[in-house]
Design an enzyme around this catalytic site. Structure first.
Site, PDB file in Angstrom:
ATOM      1  N   LYS A   1       1.015  -1.288  -0.078  1.00  0.00           N
ATOM      2  CA  LYS A   1       0.014   0.007   0.026  1.00  0.00           C
ATOM      3  C   LYS A   1       0.863   1.221  -0.045  1.00  0.00           C
ATOM      4  CE  LYS A   1      -4.286   1.093   0.076  1.00  0.00           C
ATOM      5  NZ  LYS A   1      -5.408   0.415  -0.272  1.00  0.00           N
TER       6      LYS A   1
ATOM      7  N   ASP B   1      -6.835   4.373  -4.725  1.00  0.00           N
ATOM      8  CA  ASP B   1      -7.589   4.072  -3.623  1.00  0.00           C
ATOM      9  C   ASP B   1      -8.025   5.425  -3.278  1.00  0.00           C
ATOM     10  OD1 ASP B   1      -8.043   2.260  -1.075  1.00  0.00           O
ATOM     11  OD2 ASP B   1      -7.413   4.160   0.049  1.00  0.00           O
TER      12      ASP B   1
HETATM   13  P1  NDP Z   1     -12.931   7.762  -3.327  1.00  0.00           P
HETATM   14  O1  NDP Z   1     -11.582   8.858  -3.052  1.00  0.00           O
HETATM   15  O2  NDP Z   1     -13.321   7.628  -4.493  1.00  0.00           O
HETATM   16  O3  NDP Z   1     -14.125   8.168  -2.331  1.00  0.00           O
HETATM   17  C1  NDP Z   1     -13.847   8.259  -0.948  1.00  0.00           C
HETATM   18  C2  NDP Z   1     -15.282   8.636  -0.269  1.00  0.00           C
HETATM   19  O4  NDP Z   1     -15.196   8.615   1.256  1.00  0.00           O
HETATM   20  C3  NDP Z   1     -15.561  10.163  -0.452  1.00  0.00           C
HETATM   21  O5  NDP Z   1     -17.200  10.238  -0.639  1.00  0.00           O
HETATM   22  C4  NDP Z   1     -14.998  10.692   0.724  1.00  0.00           C
HETATM   23  O6  NDP Z   1     -15.310  12.115   0.985  1.00  0.00           O
HETATM   24  C5  NDP Z   1     -15.509   9.767   1.811  1.00  0.00           C
HETATM   25  N1  NDP Z   1     -14.344   9.965   2.636  1.00  0.00           N
HETATM   26  C6  NDP Z   1     -12.966   9.819   2.629  1.00  0.00           C
HETATM   27  N2  NDP Z   1     -12.409  10.050   3.666  1.00  0.00           N
HETATM   28  C7  NDP Z   1     -13.569  10.169   4.745  1.00  0.00           C
HETATM   29  C8  NDP Z   1     -13.561  10.642   6.197  1.00  0.00           C
HETATM   30  N3  NDP Z   1     -12.363  10.453   6.971  1.00  0.00           N
HETATM   31  N4  NDP Z   1     -14.844  10.598   6.670  1.00  0.00           N
HETATM   32  C9  NDP Z   1     -15.504  10.448   6.116  1.00  0.00           C
HETATM   33  N5  NDP Z   1     -15.866  10.385   4.467  1.00  0.00           N
HETATM   34  C10 NDP Z   1     -14.632  10.086   4.124  1.00  0.00           C
HETATM   35  O7  NDP Z   1     -12.301   6.449  -2.773  1.00  0.00           O
HETATM   36  P2  NDP Z   1     -12.787   4.864  -2.726  1.00  0.00           P
HETATM   37  O8  NDP Z   1     -14.333   4.956  -3.084  1.00  0.00           O
HETATM   38  O9  NDP Z   1     -12.012   4.374  -3.800  1.00  0.00           O
HETATM   39  O10 NDP Z   1     -12.538   4.323  -1.481  1.00  0.00           O
HETATM   40  C11 NDP Z   1     -13.331   4.270  -0.482  1.00  0.00           C
HETATM   41  C12 NDP Z   1     -13.122   3.017   0.421  1.00  0.00           C
HETATM   42  O11 NDP Z   1     -12.799   1.832  -0.168  1.00  0.00           O
HETATM   43  C13 NDP Z   1     -11.633   3.277   1.370  1.00  0.00           C
HETATM   44  O12 NDP Z   1     -11.575   2.844   2.631  1.00  0.00           O
HETATM   45  C14 NDP Z   1     -10.757   2.427   0.325  1.00  0.00           C
HETATM   46  O13 NDP Z   1      -9.638   1.814   1.187  1.00  0.00           O
HETATM   47  C15 NDP Z   1     -11.680   1.207   0.178  1.00  0.00           C
HETATM   48  N6  NDP Z   1     -11.430   0.441  -0.913  1.00  0.00           N
HETATM   49  C16 NDP Z   1     -11.214   0.897  -2.353  1.00  0.00           C
HETATM   50  C17 NDP Z   1     -10.841   0.073  -3.492  1.00  0.00           C
HETATM   51  C18 NDP Z   1     -11.089   0.683  -4.708  1.00  0.00           C
HETATM   52  O14 NDP Z   1     -10.820  -0.222  -5.607  1.00  0.00           O
HETATM   53  N7  NDP Z   1     -11.096   1.950  -5.190  1.00  0.00           N
HETATM   54  C19 NDP Z   1     -10.679  -1.289  -3.073  1.00  0.00           C
HETATM   55  C20 NDP Z   1     -10.958  -1.576  -1.921  1.00  0.00           C
HETATM   56  C21 NDP Z   1     -11.209  -1.087  -0.848  1.00  0.00           C
HETATM   57  P3  NDP Z   1     -14.694  13.444   0.476  1.00  0.00           P
HETATM   58  O15 NDP Z   1     -15.060  13.396  -1.034  1.00  0.00           O
HETATM   59  O16 NDP Z   1     -15.406  14.420   1.223  1.00  0.00           O
HETATM   60  O17 NDP Z   1     -13.426  13.165   0.737  1.00  0.00           O
END
Ligand code: NDP
Length: 449
Positions: A122, A162
């Protein structure tokens, strides 16, 4: 076992998310260690919690005003026991060594579960892409890759996206890697379709998480049809979770970002989902704008004075936490249970605190931990690597079928392993043990390296 947690805590006392991730795995694998004393003699646990390599570097870049900015870059190469290091890059101001070590540690076991030959890693940076121009993001990504390129490669370490790293960032990172190495290889996954990406990769984590929920429900002869669902986040994982839930005829009631959440009692339909995709991926706006556009939705801003998240207080059949780590605390878990939740399938990594996990398990909720439920993303990344090395592209149906089969296999392996260790229906124990045994056996075969 408690010794290893003490060692980890005393070596790196501030890395609390890493302690949490290690604690959860160690608790689950205790019976395996009892049955296999040779693992103890080989100091397997001591070796597993120590990354094979940690790279920490300076990332200087120029903002649009011509001012120099300096961020910190990281890559944790955690384990290459069963394949090249594989795992995403996160760009978010909260990024630090402890968070990336927790994510890399989880990734090792998740990747082992997928059945594909991938080790775990990571990386990322405390850079915040929010509010930055495309040019600023490009200059940052180029500077980041100017250092990272020394350590990665299609057979060594293959990063992906991510939080904060989507198609735009992967493009800029790949461009600089190609220029520095003068070779076109599958060194990153999540690439655009016309230069080496795989169909279904953007959809894979969300789709996979819904497939996993469907598999859990099928064990009770139920389905997602007509089920009411809470989804948090509004990024990549959340968007495609909603899309697949709509395919399965479920009703989705919520989405969120770090500023607040929307609750739409009439349900998020395909047109509204398209609005969210454009809002978040192209306009890079806030979820509040959904409620400005659709009067059936209510927007609630984050209230830091609350010790629970009101999103998880709504009544629903299923919950899909898809934002970030520890977003479901013990109170949230209890609120979900009190309101009759039947399924929790985690799109995010470690979104539920350990006390919350205990509540779900004690109450017999169908609970799919992120390590198993969100493994669809890295699985299709693995399929992207395969297509790159074969220099061909599979169709959408081909990749989606493989994704579905992998999620079914992860579900079955987790369920069967839990049963075998006397914890029927406990997907946490099942996933942790199945992933752990595969990695550890490879380490035993390969000697002391
Ligand atoms: P994105 O950046 O596309 O979206 C993240 C989302 O989560 C946004 O809506 C963001 O809001 C919100 N968010 C981030 N940090 C916080 C916080 N501290 N409190 C509240 N909301 C928050 O990321 P992904 O959708 O790719 O990732 C989301 C989750 O899924 C993560 O935990 C990631 O590790 C996990 N994941 C992702 C994978 C992938 O293929 N992308 C694979 C496996 C797991 P804002 O816009 O306000 O920051």
């Amino acid at each position: 076992m408690s010794d290893i947690i003490q060692i980890v805590k005393s070596k790196d006392p501030t890395e609390k998310e890493f302690h949490q991730a290690v604690g959860e795995v160690m608790e689950s694998v205790k019976p395996v260690l009892d049955r296999n004393p040779e693992y103890g003699n080989a100091k397997i646990l001591e070796r597993l919690v120590e990354p094979e390599r940690v790279i920490l570097f300076r990332v200087p870049w120029l903002d649009d005003q011509g001012t120099i900015q300096v961020n910190r870059g990281f890559r944790i190469e955690m384990s290459s026991a069963i394949g090249p290091y594989k795992g995403g890059l996160r760009f978010h101001p909260s990024v630090n060594l402890g968070i990336l070590k927790f994510l890399a540690f989880e990734q090792v076991f998740k990747n082992a579960l997928t059945t594909l030959p991938m080790g775990g890693g990571k990386g990322g940076s405390d850079f915040d892409p929010k509010g930055k121009s495309d040019n600023e993001v490009m200059r940052f990504c180029q500077s980041f890759m100017c250092e990272l390129f020394r350590y990665i490669g299609p057979n060594t370490d293959v990063p992906a996206g991510d939080i904060g790293v989507g198609g735009r960032e992967i493009g800029y990172l790949f461009g600089m890697y190609k220029k520095l190495r003068n070779e076109f290889t599958g060194v990153l996954t999540g690439k655009s379709l016309n230069w080496g990406g795989s169909l279904i990769r953007p959809e894979a984590t969300g789709y996979g998480c819904v497939y996993f929920a469907a598999e859990m429900l099928a064990t009770k002869n139920k389905s997602l049809e007509g089920a009411t669902c809470l989804v948090s986040g509004s990024g990549n994982v959340a968007q495609y979770t909603v899309e697949k839930l709509l395919d399965m005829k479920a009703k989705v009631l919520s989405l969120s970002d770090s500023s607040g959440y929307i609750y739409d009692e009439s349900g998020i339909d395909r047109e509204k989902l398209e609005f969210v995709k454009t809002l978040k991926t192209i306009k890079r706006g806030r979820i509040k704008e959904y409620a400005d556009k659709y009067p059936t939705a209510v927007y609630t801003p984050v209230d830091p004075a609350l010790d629970y998240n009101p999103l998880w207080r709504h009544k629903a059949d299923c919950a899909f936490p898809s934002a970030t780590q520890n977003e479901v605390n013990a109170k949230d878990a209890q609120n979900l249970v009190d309101n009759g939740i039947k399924v929790v399938s985690e799109g995010a990594n470690m979104p539920t605190v350990p006390e919350g996990v205990d509540i779900f398990i004690d109450k017999g909720i169908l609970y799919g931990p992120g390590k198993a439920a969100n493994a669809g993303g890295v699985s299709v990344s693995g399929l992207e690597m395969t297509q790159n090395s074969m220099r061909l592209s599979w169709t959408r149906e081909e990749v989606d079928n493989r994704l579905r089969m992998i999620m079914q296999s992860i579900h079955k392996t987790s369920l069967d392993t839990a049963e075998q260790y006397g914890k029927p229906g406990n997907y946490v124990v099942g996933a942790n043990i199945a992933g752990f045994v595969k990695v550890v056996d490879a380490m035993m075969d390969q000697g002391l390296v």
